[in-house]
Design a protein around this motif. Structure first.
Motif, PDB file in Angstrom:
ATOM      1  N   TYR A 491      -3.204  -4.812  -5.810  1.00 25.96           N
ATOM      2  CA  TYR A 491      -4.017  -3.675  -6.220  1.00 25.96           C
ATOM      3  C   TYR A 491      -5.431  -3.899  -5.692  1.00 25.96           C
ATOM      4  N   LEU A 534      -1.584  -1.301 -16.759  1.00 28.07           N
ATOM      5  CA  LEU A 534      -0.832  -0.696 -15.662  1.00 28.07           C
ATOM      6  C   LEU A 534       0.658  -0.585 -15.953  1.00 28.07           C
ATOM      7  N   ASP A 585      -4.257   5.907 -13.560  1.00 31.11           N
ATOM      8  CA  ASP A 585      -4.959   4.677 -13.168  1.00 31.11           C
ATOM      9  C   ASP A 585      -4.981   4.438 -11.654  1.00 31.11           C
ATOM     10  N   VAL A 586      -4.503   5.359 -10.839  1.00 30.18           N
ATOM     11  CA  VAL A 586      -4.447   5.165  -9.387  1.00 30.18           C
ATOM     12  C   VAL A 586      -5.246   6.273  -8.704  1.00 30.18           C
ATOM     13  N   GLY A 589      -4.002   5.232  -1.962  1.00 29.29           N
ATOM     14  CA  GLY A 589      -3.225   4.125  -1.416  1.00 29.29           C
ATOM     15  C   GLY A 589      -3.888   3.560  -0.179  1.00 29.29           C
ATOM     16  N   LEU A 599      -2.234  -0.221  -3.866  1.00 31.77           N
ATOM     17  CA  LEU A 599      -2.771   0.919  -4.595  1.00 31.77           C
ATOM     18  C   LEU A 599      -4.233   0.663  -4.940  1.00 31.77           C
ATOM     19  N   LEU A 601      -7.179   1.345  -7.332  1.00 33.84           N
ATOM     20  CA  LEU A 601      -7.272   1.757  -8.733  1.00 33.84           C
ATOM     21  C   LEU A 601      -8.379   2.788  -8.944  1.00 33.84           C
ATOM     22  N   ASP A 602      -8.101   3.715  -9.838  1.00 34.36           N
ATOM     23  CA  ASP A 602      -9.106   4.656 -10.323  1.00 34.36           C
ATOM     24  C   ASP A 602      -9.773   3.984 -11.526  1.00 34.36           C
TER      25      ASP A 602
END
Length: 758
Positions: A491, A534, A585-586, A589, A599, A601-602
């Protein structure tokens, strides 16, 4: 906009583009003339801009535009000749003329005639007001009256129309820089994305070379094994064939090691060259995607001036770093935050002239905007020398709105207290006005900055002013991230959101009421595992030390425990398929060097997930292409014209009739093109900056390499002496713009070089 896009644009679309560029030039020039009415360079720029717009309006048949720009041009010429001195009233009326032109350009084509009827009174009032403003000053030169202008069917004309060069259309900068090619934002985004991918892919050579090192170690082990085998076997018991085979095996193993070592050296060299080239490619693509900061703030001087006059305040707006290059997507997003900050500074921060004088300050306040690059980030600041923020009053407001208890509010430091200003609906203004008081402005600032992975912080000193410091990435296509591993998956966490990253020993963890936390810079930071947030299966046992990322804002921090840090990476951001919707939460990519996905992360979403888990009591414990033969056979025409509208009219006409066309924005640009590339015909205007058409024709006809090249002059000058001057210089054809129409130009081109390729 690309050539293809321009070829599909209507003449009104081209007029709109002309207004976009020239209206800004007029606004900048008028604001400068407001401070220095005698600035000759600004008067010249404004006159040329008005003149260019007049020609463009005449071509598309907008008589109201011709009347407005002609009156403005007369005013500028009167100021140049010393008949008048531009004062506040002149500037106000001229800016009103700019507003009318922009309103006209923004009107849909189907409503243009109705706009002219509806705005006739406004146009007439503008012309009369400008005439009265000029008439106030004794003058030997009289501005044409509104009625006289209105009675002119095709717009006024005079010697100045023919004798003065028209203004640049915004495609070349002052100082004679090269022409700027207009391309679509979509093409630029695609180019930058591909360059970013090549930058990431080039790093794959490094991991491949590292994998070859394992092969090198295996070969080394093989060589040692063969050496031990040779030592263990008694020589007298081996046949000659066996001894020869063993020797050959050892020799071959040694050759393999040496060959691999040489290839590794070459791979390392290739890796460095590929990385260097991909960086250059990405930097070049990024440069195409960048715009000067000045492009994003060009509307603010006028806005600040008008708002300051409304509020009765005197101020000077200083903009520094106008040449700082900014990603076009970021620059577009910055317009709203900067506008809110400037309005807030004017309404909240800057005092009235009387207050400033009483406080021992100059009556004129200073409001500054600055942009610069620092440590791979873009920093934009808005500062004023006003009254500053009253922190104690802010603390009281926080308590009164029950946003914090009295005890907690008393412990907040300045930075933490100022964060409350960004809350939705929070305002220290007691009354609501058209400018501020609703608590929306700073909330918008922070919201927009978060969307583009930026941050903002405030510093203030009572009585001396405030500064809003924004920090943003240089581009949105590539993100600087910390790569972490959670549940055997990679991540990426954007660095802009990370407050702190550290390895935390188990002994540093404290527990209170079943919750784990640790101390960081004197405050408690709660711990939560990334696995729970997650939804990833937790590890069998927690490691020691723990890898912890601290996320959050100035008031709330959370420690996110991950399995391990993988290092800092620059990743090309790749949007997820829209059909997936918003994934919890994403944010996006990316592909890593070895091609495996990661991924991004947001972080804001992650923080919300943590807060939801905490509020529910659910937190668990810590453990080059070719154009084809047909295109090659097309006759090539060079169009040299400094008016954007006329240039595009001629280019579209020729392209649609089978000619290949290249354009130049003035005589110097045309001369450089004519002597370095092959053309069948040159079409040139006469009055242009840097080098006029007569000089261009003379140079072409004197050069032995291009003197046989046919040249056509297309000009507003249609007097017999003008024609004779052009033909004497060597022009093969002279066409007056006054009688210009499609068939006349096409017939002249066909007469000179024949018909175009169908």
């Amino acid at each position: 906009m690309s050539a293809k896009d321009l070829s599909q644009a209507s003449m009104l679309d081209l007029f709109r583009m002309e207004v976009d560029g020239q209206a800004q030039a007029l606004t900048v020039g008028l604001l400068a003339l407001e401070r220095d009415p005698a600035a000759a360079d600004q008067l010249e720029r404004c006159m040329r801009a008005a003149h260019s717009l007049k020609g463009a309006a005449r071509i598309v048949g907008l008589d109201a535009g011709v009347h407005i720009t002609h009156a403005m041009e007369d005013c500028f010429v009167a100021a140049q000749q010393g008949d008048i001195v531009l004062d506040q009233e002149h500037i106000d009326e001229l800016l009103r003329g700019v507003d009318l032109l922009q309103q006209m350009a923004a009107t849909p084509e189907k409503d243009m005639e109705r706009w002219g009827e509806r705005k006739l009174a406004d146009v007439t009032a503008f012309l009369d007001a400008l005439n009265r403003a000029v008439a106030r000053v004794p003058a030997t030169r009289e501005i044409r009256s509104a009625q006289a202008v209105a009675d002119t069917p095709h717009g006024p004309s005079g010697p100045r129309d023919e004798g003065r060069p028209v203004a640049l259309s915004g495609e070349i900068a002052a100082g004679g820089q090269a022409a700027v090619l207009k391309v679509t934002a979509e093409n630029l985004n695609r180019l930058l994305g591909l360059a970013g991918e090549s930058l990431v892919e080039s790093r794959g050579f490094k991991s491949f070379a590292d994998s070859l090192l394992r092969l090198k170690r295996l070969q080394h082990d093989l060589q040692r094994a063969l050496d031990r085998l040779s030592e263990q076997l008694p020589r007298q018991r081996l046949s000659d064939q066996a001894q020869a085979a063993l020797t050959e095996a050892r020799r071959r193993a040694l050759d393999c090691r040496q060959f691999l070592a040489q290839r590794l050296v070459e791979m390392d060299s290739f890796d460095r060259r590929a990385a260097h080239l991909s960086h250059r490619l990405y930097d070049g693509a990024l440069a195409c995607h960048l715009r000067p900061f000045a492009d994003g703030v060009q509307a603010f001087p006028r806005m600040v001036r008008d708002l300051a006059r409304t509020l009765g305040k005197h101020l000077r707006l200083d903009i520094a770093g106008e040449d700082t290059q900014v990603d076009r997507n970021i620059l577009d997003k910055l317009e709203a935050p900067l506008g809110h900050l400037l309005r807030n500074a004017l309404d909240h921060g800057i005092e009235s002239p009387e207050e400033r004088l009483a406080a021992g300050k100059p009556a004129e306040a200073v409001l500054s905007v600055e942009a610069r690059h620092n440590a791979g980030r873009l920093q934009v600041s808005v500062a004023d020398d006003g009254r500053g923020i009253d922190l104690e009053r802010l603390r009281t407001a926080v308590i009164e709105r029950k946003l914090s208890s009295t005890e907690t509010a008393a412990r907040l430091n300045d930075a933490e207290l100022l964060e409350f200003l960004f809350l939705p609906g929070f305002s220290m203004k007691e009354s609501i006005t058209d400018i501020s008081g609703r608590g929306v402005g700073l909330d918008v600032v922070q919201t927009v900055l978060k969307q583009i992975r930026g941050t903002v912080r405030i510093t203030t000193r009572r009585g001396q002013g405030s500064r809003f410091q924004m920090e943003l990435p240089l581009t949105l296509s590539v993100a600087r991230t910390l790569l972490v591993e959670v549940g055997a998956e990679a991540y990426a966490v954007p660095l802009a959101y990370i407050r702190h990253a550290r390895e935390l020993a188990q002994s540093d963890i404290e527990r209170l009421e079943g919750r784990a936390y640790f101390r960081l810079e004197g405050r408690s930071v709660g711990l939560v595992t990334a696995h729970q947030v997650l939804g990833v299966a937790p590890p069998q046992s927690a490691g020691d030390p723990l890898a912890v990322i601290v996320l959050g804002d100035a008031t709330h921090h959370y420690g996110l425990i991950v399995d391990r840090f993988l290092g800092e990476r620059e990743l090309v951001v790749q949007a997820l398929d829209a059909r997936l919707g918003k994934i919890k939460d994403v944010a996006a990519g990316a592909l890593m060097e070895d091609g495996s996905p990661a991924l991004i992360l947001d972080v804001e979403d992650v923080i919300r997930s943590i807060e939801q888990l905490a509020s529910a009591g659910s937190l668990s414990g810590v453990a080059p292409d070719a154009q084809g033969e047909a295109g090659a056979k097309r006759k090539r025409v060079l169009v040299v014209e400094d008016s954007f509208t006329v240039r595009e009219l001629e280019r579209k006409l020729l392209v649609n009739n089978g000619f290949e066309v290249e354009v130049a924005v003035d005589g110097m640009d045309g001369w450089n093109a004519a002597r370095t590339r092959r053309f069948d015909l040159v079409i040139t205007d006469v009055d242009m900056p840097r080098m006029d058409g007569i000089e261009l024709v003379t140079l072409i006809k004197k050069d032995p390499h291009v003197k046989s090249l046919p040249v056509m002059i297309v000009s507003y000058k249609d007097r017999p002496e003008d024609r004779r001057r052009g033909l004497d210089a060597g022009a093969d054809y002279y066409l007056a713009k006054g009688s210009f129409h499609d068939e006349a130009l096409l017939h002249a081109v066909v007469d000179l070089i024949g018909a175009g390729q169908p």
